[in-house]
Design an enzyme around this catalytic site. Structure first.
Site, PDB file in Angstrom:
ATOM      1  N   HIS A   1      -0.638  -8.756   9.713  1.00  0.00           N
ATOM      2  CA  HIS A   1      -2.077  -8.834   9.498  1.00  0.00           C
ATOM      3  C   HIS A   1      -2.721  -7.452   9.462  1.00  0.00           C
ATOM      4  O   HIS A   1      -3.936  -7.314   9.602  1.00  0.00           O
ATOM      5  CB  HIS A   1      -2.720  -9.699  10.599  1.00  0.00           C
ATOM      6  CG  HIS A   1      -4.069 -10.220  10.262  1.00  0.00           C
ATOM      7  ND1 HIS A   1      -5.235  -9.748  10.835  1.00  0.00           N
ATOM      8  CD2 HIS A   1      -4.459 -11.197   9.401  1.00  0.00           C
ATOM      9  CE1 HIS A   1      -6.267 -10.395  10.360  1.00  0.00           C
ATOM     10  NE2 HIS A   1      -5.835 -11.278   9.482  1.00  0.00           N
TER      11      HIS A   1
ATOM     12  N   ASP B   1      -1.737  10.753   1.963  1.00  0.00           N
ATOM     13  CA  ASP B   1      -1.558  12.146   2.397  1.00  0.00           C
ATOM     14  C   ASP B   1      -2.131  12.331   3.803  1.00  0.00           C
ATOM     15  O   ASP B   1      -1.583  11.816   4.761  1.00  0.00           O
ATOM     16  CB  ASP B   1      -2.187  13.103   1.384  1.00  0.00           C
ATOM     17  CG  ASP B   1      -1.476  13.064   0.031  1.00  0.00           C
ATOM     18  OD1 ASP B   1      -0.345  12.542  -0.037  1.00  0.00           O
ATOM     19  OD2 ASP B   1      -2.043  13.560  -0.961  1.00  0.00           O
TER      20      ASP B   1
END
Length: 385
Positions: free
Chosen positions: A296, A303
Site C-alpha cells: 500500500h 534522484d
C-alpha cells in the site's frame, strides 16, 4: 479560493517508519504526550483494536485539556461503528465527516478526502498512506502487518504549512459539487532547491483548481538523470505519467515500478493496470510485483527528490480525491527510501516482456475485461488524463 502553492522550507527533520509495528506505537506515543492540540484527517478508519487504542488516547487528551479534532472521510469511515462515533463525541472530540454519502448526490459522492495527516501540538506531523485499521496497525500471527505501509514523521518549519492545510479543510463546507471545473489551471512550481538536506514542501491536489502534485511528479521525472522508482498499490496511471516513465527509461534512466502482486484488495484494478505492462517493458521500464503482503506504499524517488503521502498517482485519485504528499530533498532520507525500495524489490517478482507475451489466455481475458471496464469508466466519468 484556490489552494496556495507552498514553497520549499529549510531546516526540517524526517523519520521514515515502515509498517504499523513501527509507526503506530510512535503515533500513539506522540498523541499521548500532546499538551495543546491533536488534529487528524484520515480516509480509512474502522472500528477495531487499533481504533480503540487511538480513541482511548484521544479521550484522555481531551480530559487533560487538549483540543482534539478529527475529520474522517464519510465513505472511508463507514466501518466506524456508531457506538465509537458517539463515544468520541460524548468525550469531547470535535468530530466531522467529509462529504456524507447521499442517495441523490450523484457524482458528488465520488469526491473523497484521501489525505492522511496526524498533527500533534502544531509541531510534528505524520504523513503517509495509513489509516486507523487493524490491517495497517496491528501485526498478525507472523509478526507482520497485513498491509505493507509507511508513515513519515516530520518536524520543522514545513509543519506550519500542514497546520494551515488542515485548518483550511476543517472550515470548508461538508458537501462538494458533483461537477469538476471545465479546466484545472497549471501553476508555477517552486524551482528545485539547491541544497541537499532538510528541505521539504507540501504538494497537493485540491480537486477544484489545480493538481500541482502531478505537475511536480512530471517535472521531476523529466529532469531525472539516474533513477525513477515509483511504488503504488493501484496502477492506473494517466497517459502523461506513462509517457514520462517510458521517455525516462529510453534515455537511460533506471525506471522501476513497485506494484501489488496477487495479494491485493482490488484484483480488477491490478488486471486493468497490467494492460500497460507491455509498452512500458518494451521501453525499458522494470516492473516488480510485491509478493508477501498487500503493498500500500505511495512513494516516488527521483534522484535526490522524494515524494510520499496519500496519492496513488492513478486516474481516480488525481481526478476526484483530495490528496497530500510531502516532497523532500534530504540526503539521509533519500538513502533510507532507496534501501526500503531495494528490500521490497528483493521480495518481488520482476516481470519481463517474455513473461507478458507468455501469459495464458485466461489471464489475458481478465486484463482485457477489466481494462475495457476501466476505459469505459474513464470516459463515462469524464476523467481527463
Amino acid at each position: 479560493m484556490a489552494t496556495p502553492i507552498y514553497p520549499w522550507r529549510e531546516g526540517n527533520t524526517f523519520e521514515l517508519m515502515m509498517d504499523g509495528d513501527r509507526f503506530f506505537p510512535r503515533m500513539l506515543q506522540a498523541m499521548a504526550q500532546a499538551v495543546c492540540s491533536i488534529d487528524i484527517e484520515l480516509y480509512l478508519v474502522e472500528s477495531g483494536n487499533s481504533t480503540q487504542k487511538v480513541m482511548d488516547i484521544l479521550l484522555q487528551a481531551v480530559a487533560r485539556g487538549v483540543r482534539v479534532r478529527c475529520r474522517f472521510d464519510s465513505l472511508g469511515s463507514r466501518e466506524l461503528q456508531e457506538s465509537d462515533r458517539q463515544r468520541l463525541l460524548q468525550g469531547g472530540v470535535d468530530l466531522r465527516f467529509y462529504n456524507p454519502l447521499n442517495l441523490l448526490g450523484g457524482r458528488s459522492n465520488l469526491h473523497r478526502d484521501h489525505r492522511k495527516l496526524v498533527i500533534v501540538d502544531g509541531g510534528v506531523v505524520f504523513i503517509g498512506g495509513a489509516g486507523f485499521t487493524d490491517a495497517f496497525c496491528i501485526p498478525g500471527t507472523e509478526g507482520r502487518c497485513l498491509w505493507h505501509e509507511q508513515m513519515l514523521e516530520v518536524q520543522g518549519p514545513v509543519v506550519a504549512d500542514w497546520v494551515a492545510i488542515f485548518e483550511r479543510q476543517w472550515q470548508v463546507t461538508e458537501r462538494r459539487g458533483g461537477r469538476q471545473p471545465a479546466r484545472l489551471r497549471r501553476v508555477r512550481l517552486p524551482p528545485h532547491p539547491s541544497g541537499s538536506d532538510g528541505l521539504a514542501r507540501v504538494s497537493l491536489t485540491d480537486g477544484r483548481t489545480h493538481r500541482e502534485l502531478v505537475q511536480a511528479l512530471l517535472a521531476n521525472i523529466a529532469r531525472a538523470k539516474r533513477q525513477v522508482w515509483l511504488a503504488t498499490p493501484y496502477f492506473a496511471p494517466t497517459w502523461r505519467i506513462r509517457r514520462a516513465l517510458a521517455r525516462a527509461a529510453r534515455r537511460g534512466v533506471d525506471v522501476r515500478l513497485l506494484l501489488c502482486g496477487e495479494v491485493t484488495d482490488h484484483p480488477p484494478v491490478r488486471y486493468a493496470g497490467q494492460r500497460y505492462y507491455r509498452r512500458l517493458l518494451a521501453a525499458g521500464v522494470r516492473i516488480f510485483e510485491y509478493q508477501p503482503r498487500f503493498l500500500h506504499l505511495k512513494t516516488v524517488l527521483v534522484d535526490d527528490w522524494v515524494s510520499l503521502g496519500s496519492s496513488n498517482f492513478d486516474h481516480w485519485t488525481l481526478h476526484w480525491n483530495l490528496e497530500a504528499n510531502q516532497n523532500i530533498v534530504d540526503s539521509r532520507l533519500t538513502l533510507v527510501v532507496e534501501q526500503s525500495f531495494t528490500a521490497d524489490f528483493a521480495e518481488s517478482r520482476e516481470w519481463t516482456l517474455n513473461d507478458w507475451l507468455a501469459l495464458p489466455w485466461t489471464h489475458r481475458m481478465k486484463i482485457r475485461l477489466w481494462g475495457t471496464i476501466n476505459r469505459i469508466a474513464i470516459l463515462w466519468l469524464d476523467i481527463r488524463s
